[in-house]
Every structure is written in C-alpha cells, then in structure tokens.
Motif scaffolding. Structure first.
Motif, short mmCIF file in Angstrom:
data_model
loop_
_atom_site.label_atom_id
_atom_site.label_comp_id
_atom_site.label_asym_id
_atom_site.label_seq_id
_atom_site.Cartn_x
_atom_site.Cartn_y
_atom_site.Cartn_z
N GLN A 372 31.13 20.59 37.02
CA GLN A 372 31.94 21.69 36.48
C GLN A 372 31.41 22.15 35.13
O GLN A 372 31.48 23.33 34.81
N ALA A 373 30.87 21.22 34.33
CA ALA A 373 30.27 21.62 33.05
C ALA A 373 29.10 22.58 33.33
O ALA A 373 28.95 23.61 32.67
N LEU A 374 28.30 22.24 34.33
CA LEU A 374 27.15 23.08 34.70
C LEU A 374 27.62 24.45 35.19
O LEU A 374 27.12 25.50 34.74
N GLN A 375 28.58 24.44 36.10
CA GLN A 375 29.03 25.70 36.69
C GLN A 375 29.73 26.58 35.66
O GLN A 375 29.52 27.79 35.60
N MET A 376 30.55 25.95 34.81
CA MET A 376 31.26 26.75 33.81
C MET A 376 30.29 27.34 32.78
O MET A 376 30.43 28.49 32.37
N GLY A 377 29.32 26.52 32.34
CA GLY A 377 28.36 27.00 31.35
C GLY A 377 27.58 28.19 31.91
O GLY A 377 27.44 29.24 31.26
N ASN A 378 27.15 28.05 33.13
CA ASN A 378 26.38 29.09 33.79
C ASN A 378 27.20 30.38 33.94
O ASN A 378 26.76 31.47 33.61
N TYR A 379 28.45 30.20 34.36
CA TYR A 379 29.33 31.36 34.58
C TYR A 379 29.71 31.99 33.23
O TYR A 379 29.80 33.21 33.11
N ALA A 380 29.90 31.17 32.19
CA ALA A 380 30.24 31.71 30.87
C ALA A 380 29.11 32.63 30.39
O ALA A 380 29.36 33.71 29.84
N GLY A 381 27.86 32.22 30.62
CA GLY A 381 26.71 33.06 30.24
C GLY A 381 26.79 34.41 30.94
O GLY A 381 26.59 35.47 30.32
N LYS A 382 27.13 34.39 32.23
CA LYS A 382 27.21 35.66 32.99
C LYS A 382 28.38 36.51 32.48
O LYS A 382 28.25 37.74 32.37
N ASP A 396 32.79 33.47 39.96
CA ASP A 396 31.78 32.76 40.74
C ASP A 396 32.43 32.03 41.92
O ASP A 396 33.50 31.44 41.78
N PHE A 397 31.76 32.06 43.08
CA PHE A 397 32.38 31.45 44.26
C PHE A 397 32.52 29.93 44.16
O PHE A 397 33.29 29.31 44.88
N CYS A 398 31.78 29.34 43.18
CA CYS A 398 31.89 27.87 43.06
C CYS A 398 33.30 27.46 42.65
O CYS A 398 33.69 26.31 42.82
N PHE A 399 34.09 28.41 42.14
CA PHE A 399 35.46 28.06 41.74
C PHE A 399 36.46 28.23 42.89
O PHE A 399 37.66 28.23 42.68
N GLU A 400 35.93 28.44 44.10
CA GLU A 400 36.84 28.54 45.24
C GLU A 400 37.16 27.19 45.83
O GLU A 400 38.14 27.01 46.54
N LEU A 401 36.28 26.22 45.59
CA LEU A 401 36.47 24.92 46.24
C LEU A 401 36.07 23.81 45.29
O LEU A 401 34.94 23.81 44.77
N PHE A 402 36.96 22.87 45.07
CA PHE A 402 36.60 21.71 44.26
C PHE A 402 35.61 20.86 45.05
O PHE A 402 35.85 20.54 46.22
N THR A 403 34.50 20.49 44.42
CA THR A 403 33.56 19.59 45.08
C THR A 403 33.09 18.56 44.06
O THR A 403 32.89 18.89 42.88
N HIS A 404 32.96 17.35 44.49
CA HIS A 404 32.38 16.33 43.61
C HIS A 404 31.55 15.39 44.46
O HIS A 404 32.05 14.84 45.45
N SER A 405 30.30 15.26 44.10
CA SER A 405 29.41 14.38 44.84
C SER A 405 28.99 13.27 43.89
O SER A 405 28.48 13.53 42.80
N THR A 406 29.21 12.04 44.27
CA THR A 406 28.89 10.93 43.37
C THR A 406 28.59 9.68 44.19
O THR A 406 28.51 9.73 45.41
N LYS A 407 28.43 8.56 43.50
CA LYS A 407 28.27 7.27 44.17
C LYS A 407 29.24 6.30 43.55
O LYS A 407 29.30 6.19 42.33
N PHE A 408 30.02 5.64 44.37
CA PHE A 408 30.85 4.55 43.89
C PHE A 408 30.50 3.32 44.70
O PHE A 408 30.44 3.37 45.93
N PHE A 409 30.31 2.21 44.02
CA PHE A 409 30.00 0.94 44.67
C PHE A 409 28.82 1.10 45.64
O PHE A 409 28.80 0.52 46.73
N GLY A 410 27.87 1.92 45.25
CA GLY A 410 26.67 2.10 46.06
C GLY A 410 26.86 3.04 47.25
O GLY A 410 25.92 3.29 48.00
N HIS A 411 28.05 3.59 47.42
CA HIS A 411 28.29 4.50 48.54
C HIS A 411 28.27 5.95 48.10
O HIS A 411 28.82 6.27 47.04
N LYS A 412 27.71 6.79 48.94
CA LYS A 412 27.80 8.23 48.67
C LYS A 412 29.27 8.65 48.84
O LYS A 412 29.92 8.28 49.83
N VAL A 413 29.78 9.40 47.86
CA VAL A 413 31.17 9.85 47.93
C VAL A 413 31.19 11.37 47.73
O VAL A 413 30.62 11.87 46.77
N ILE A 414 31.84 12.08 48.67
CA ILE A 414 32.01 13.52 48.49
C ILE A 414 33.50 13.84 48.56
O ILE A 414 34.19 13.42 49.50
#
Ligand code: FAD
Length: 495
Positions: A372-382, A396-414
């Motif tokens: 979100q920091a990346l998307q907001m910074g980018n959109y703020a510039g625009k 920006d369409f990225c604000f239509e859907l919350f998405t978070h991709s990470t790893k917890f306990f070695g597992h891919k989490v989306i």
C-alpha cells in the motif's frame, strides 16, 4: 551520504519544487512517479535517513496481487537512478503551510509548489533498551535484536501481527514465551483456523501431507468435524476453534520450546538491579522479570516488542489545520490531498478517508503495508501531476481490492478483499474451506452468495480466480459447492 546542495528559496515563484518528505517506499515511489509525469517543476526528496528504500523487480502475481523486492540505496545513488529527482538529507522540523514552506533541521526553509508527506510510522514499544525491551523498526534494529538473541536463554515476545509471527518462526535455539492479547496467534491477518494451520507447521515436517487435497472438513450440525469428500462450506461467520480441535498443537509447541500466553498483556517489567521484587522467591539468575496481566511472572533475558505502529506526523501536526485521524494518521481524500492546500500524504503516515465505490463494496481497506505504501506513493505522484495540469484523474484500480502477499511460517499467504469478513451481517456470511495439513489452507468468504474475500495459504493457484470472482460479484449459489472441489478445474474456468 552524498546529497545535492539546495538553493534556498525565499520568494514565492511558480517554479518552487514539489517536495516529497520521506525516503521509505511511499516517498521514493511518489518521487519516481512524479519523475515520469508531464510536469516541469523540480522534484526534491527530503529524507531523514541517509539510506532510502525502493521497490524493485515489481511483478504481478495475478491481476492485482503485487510482489516486489526492496532495495536499500544511498541518497546519492537515488539521484542517478531516478531522473529529475534531487535529494536532501535532512529532517523536516516544521510545516509553514501559510507560506507553502517547510523548515529543515530547524535551520532553513524551502518553499514548495506541492508537498507530499511520506514520513511513515514508528513502532510503539512497551519499554526501551534500559528495560531490556527491544523493538524492530529497520535493518539496524533487526541486527541488534539478532545479536541480543544469540546470548539469550529465554525471550518474551509481545505482539500478534506479522512481525511477531515471523520472529517466533525464525528464532531457533532460544526459548520463547509469546504474549498475545487475543485467543489465537496472528489475529491481525489470520483467523483461528489459519492460525492452527500455521502452528502445526512448528512441528515436524514428516507430518506434511503429500496428497495436498487429502484433508477436508465440514462443520457438522453439532459442530463436530466430519470428513467431506468434495467441496465444503461452513455457514455462519464464526469459524470457531472446533474444527481444528483435532490438531494437537500443544505437542507441536513443546518440541519447539515455545509457550504462548493467550489473552494477556505485559503489566510490568522489572530488572534484576531493582531492589523491590515482584514476588517472594525472586530469581536473581534472570536479568528481567515480566509480570503479565494473568498474574504469571516470566523470567527472561530480554523482551521483544512488536505491538503496532504510530504514524510519524509530529512536525506537520503542529499546524492545527492539518486534520489527523483518531489512529494518528494524516487524513487524506480520494486524491491523496490532506486538509491543507497543496499538501498530500501517502503510506504509513496517512489515513484514508475515502467514500468511493471501492469502499462501498468493502473490498479494499487500508493496512500499513509495503504494497500500500508503494501504491499510494505512486498514485500520489499521479494526483499531484494531474492537479498541476488541471486534469481529471480516475482513482487507481489497485484501490478496488485489498491484496496482501506475504510469507508466514514459510508458507505463501495471499489475502484478498474482505478476508476477515469484517463488518458483515453474520446471517448472510458463509465460508468455503479447504484444508490440507502442512500444504494448504483456503478460506473463501461469501456474502449474500457472492465472494467478498479469501485467505489462500500454500501454493493454491486460486488467486486469479478469487480476484475475478470478488471483483465481478458473480452470484455463486449454483457453484459454491464445487468452487473448492479439487477434482474440478474451477480456476481454469474463471481466471
Ligand atoms: P517508512 O518506510 O517508515 O519511511 C518513512 C521515511 O520518512 C523514512 O525514510 C524516515 O527517515 C523519513 N522521515 C520520517 N520523518 C521525517 C521527517 N520529519 N523529515 C524527513 N524525513 C522523515 N509490510 C509488509 O507489507 N510486509 C512485511 O513483511 C512487513 N514487515 C515489516 C517489518 C517491520 C519490522 C516493520 C517495522 C514494518 C513492516 N511492514 C511490512 C510495514 C512496512 O514496512 C510499511 O508499511 C512501509 O515500509 C511504509 O512505508 P513508508 O514509506 O510509508 O514509511
């Protein structure tokens, strides 16, 4: 650090720079975004730290799920990497909004045409190093904690978000007492089922189920577990602990030297040097004694605090016209504008106050995360560029859907959309669930027969399908029994 000299500007001119404050992901992506817009004004990035963070190798895992790496750069090299951006190593100490100016290091002021505040957030710590409490903020603090851990026999970890989860998973060879306020681990991101799935990972990997579709559960009418051969669904929003009761978590934790203290907080921390002991039989062998709200006393070598963040807004919030949210962030509208003219904010420092269509459908919400920091910074510039050029901008369409991709306990989490079913009327909520011990945990949230969120743990390959179904709001009444049926290629059908 190399920094470009700055010419002080005392007059208001139409060529004052656009100033971006903050060298984190939000500030750097804002400066980067500005550098490719059709604007003539100089761009100045002011950073309070000599090292800045930049998102690189940005790739789409699916339509909206982003993944990227974070590169640390010196201020000097940023100017060679990003065209047209000048940098200044300094701290903004005052905002003089009536003069469109900021003061740097309490020393000199620079006027801006537009200002974007990207000053991030600071972890809230429950103590400091004088009380053997260490927080994790940045690379330096991680190194310090690592070094301290090497000499520790037992550590208390406080907090229940992503940082605590990762820390508990990574610590080897030191006994851990994990103190959490809730009745399940990782509650910021995980429901109880997912938490149990993660905890089972702490055990030996031999229990890992090779047939990843092997275990599936449906909650029976009496709340008991039942094996279900095909797709399954659970009605009602409370995916209680019952379906996972058969996983023996305690055994798993014993082997790992981890003890979890649920539903409690730290009440008091006492160091060995202090004369007053909290209890009779005070054990002087341990340098730190931690008193919990459940009255237990934990003897340990150190405490690691991972208990949330507080937006860094101080130099700006001195201006009484800048509206600050109850969570401490600078309030911004749907075009990243604050309550002050020509002042914008992005990233952890801000709090969104949007009332757009995305919010009505509840598929996007703010969480202080890298993406979100990346998307907001980018959109703020625009947004800044479009306002300077008097142009209309679509959110920006990225604000239509919350998405978070990470790893917890070695597992891919989306995590997608309203993955925790927040604020939904329980009567209309239904969960679809698929579980494969050690391999995958999938929970889909249906609201009024339409998909509104999903938790995808493991290599599920379902992100694109879920994303599409959330965004197009297809009625799933006739399909829901088969959506998670591993024998039917639903993902091929919908993605
Ligand atoms: P920051 O990265 O905090 O940058 C703020 C910048 O502003 C800094 O350069 C600072 O020096 C500068 N600054 C502050 N005040 C001033 C001032 N007055 N003048 C000049 N400069 C100033 N998110 C994830 O998505 N995944 C994770 O796994 C994850 N792990 C995390 C682990 C830790 C330990 C922490 C603390 C956070 C984690 N986060 C994670 C959250 C993520 O790091 C933040 O959401 C993101 O970095 C916010 O970026 P930002 O640019 O808004 O702020």
């Amino acid at each position: 650090a190399e920094a470009y000299p700055i010419i002080l500007q005392n007059k208001i001119t139409t060529h004052n720079p656009i100033i971006v404050v903050g060298g984190g992901i939000a500030g750097v992506s804002c400066a980067e975004s500005l550098s490719v817009q059709n604007i003539k004004l100089p761009i100045l990035l002011v950073s309070g730290s000599p090292v800045v963070k930049r998102a690189v190798n940005i790739r789409n895992e699916s339509g909206t799920v982003l993944n990227f790496d974070i590169e640390e750069l010196s201020l000097g090299s940023l100017t060679t990497e990003i065209n047209r951006v000048k940098v200044l190593y300094g701290i903004v100490t005052t905002l003089i909004a009536e003069h469109n100016a900021v003061t740097i290091n309490n020393n000199f002021s620079i006027r801006y045409s537009k200002l974007c505040i990207c000053t991030g957030a600071t972890p809230q710590l429950i103590g400091d190093e004088s009380t053997c409490v260490y927080g994790i903020r940045d690379t330096d603090s991680v190194e310090l904690v690592q070094a301290k851990l090497r000499d520790s026999r037992r550590v208390v970890i406080v907090g229940n978000g992503g940082i605590a989860l990762e820390l508990v998973y990574k610590i080897k060879g030191t006994e851990v007492v994990w103190v959490i306020r809730d009745n399940a681990i990782g509650s910021v991101f995980l429901d109880k089922g997912a938490a149990q799935f993660m905890l089972s990972e702490m055990g030996n990997k031999e229990t890992r189920n090779k047939d990843k579709k092997g275990f599936r559960y449906i909650q029976g009418s009496k709340g008991n577990l039942a094996y279900a051969p095909g797709g399954v669904h659970i009605r009602g929003s409370a995916l209680g602990p019952d379906w996972t009761d058969e996983l023996d978590i305690d055994d798993v934790l014993t082997g790992k030297n981890i003890r979890i203290e649920y539903n409690c907080e730290i009440k008091h921390i006492q160091l060995q040097e202090t004369n007053n002991s909290m209890v009779e039989g005070y054990n002087r062998e341990w340098p730190v004694h931690v008193l919990l709200t459940n009255s237990k006393i934990i003897e340990c070598d150190m405490v690691v605090s991972a208990t949330g963040v507080q937006p860094n807004v101080y130099p700006f919030s001195k201006d009484s016209h800048l509206k600050i949210s109850t969570d401490g962030g600078i309030i911004i509208d749907e075009e990243m504008r604050t309550s002050l003219p020509n002042v914008y904010a992005a990233g952890d420092a801000c709090t969104v106050n949007w009332t757009g269509s995305a919010i009505e459908d509840n598929f996007w919400f703010q969480m202080r995360l890298w993406t979100q920091a990346l998307q907001m910074g980018n959109y703020a510039g625009k947004c800044i560029a479009s306002h300077l050029n008097d142009e209309y901008i679509l959110q920006d369409f990225c604000f239509e859907l919350f998405t978070h991709s990470t790893k917890f306990f070695g597992h891919k989490v989306i995590l997608l959309g309203n993955f925790h079913a927040a604020g939904l009327d329980k009567i209309d909520v239904e969960f679809l669930l698929r579980y494969g011990k050690g391999d995958e945990y999938i929970k889909i949230v249906l609201f009024q027969e339409k998909m509104v969120g999903a938790v995808l743990i493991g290599e599920t390959g379902l992100e694109e399908m879920c994303e599409n179904l959330i965004l197009n709001q297809l009625n799933l009444t006739d399909l829901k029994d088969n959506i998670l049926n591993p024998d039917i290629d639903m993902e091929g059908y919908f993605d």
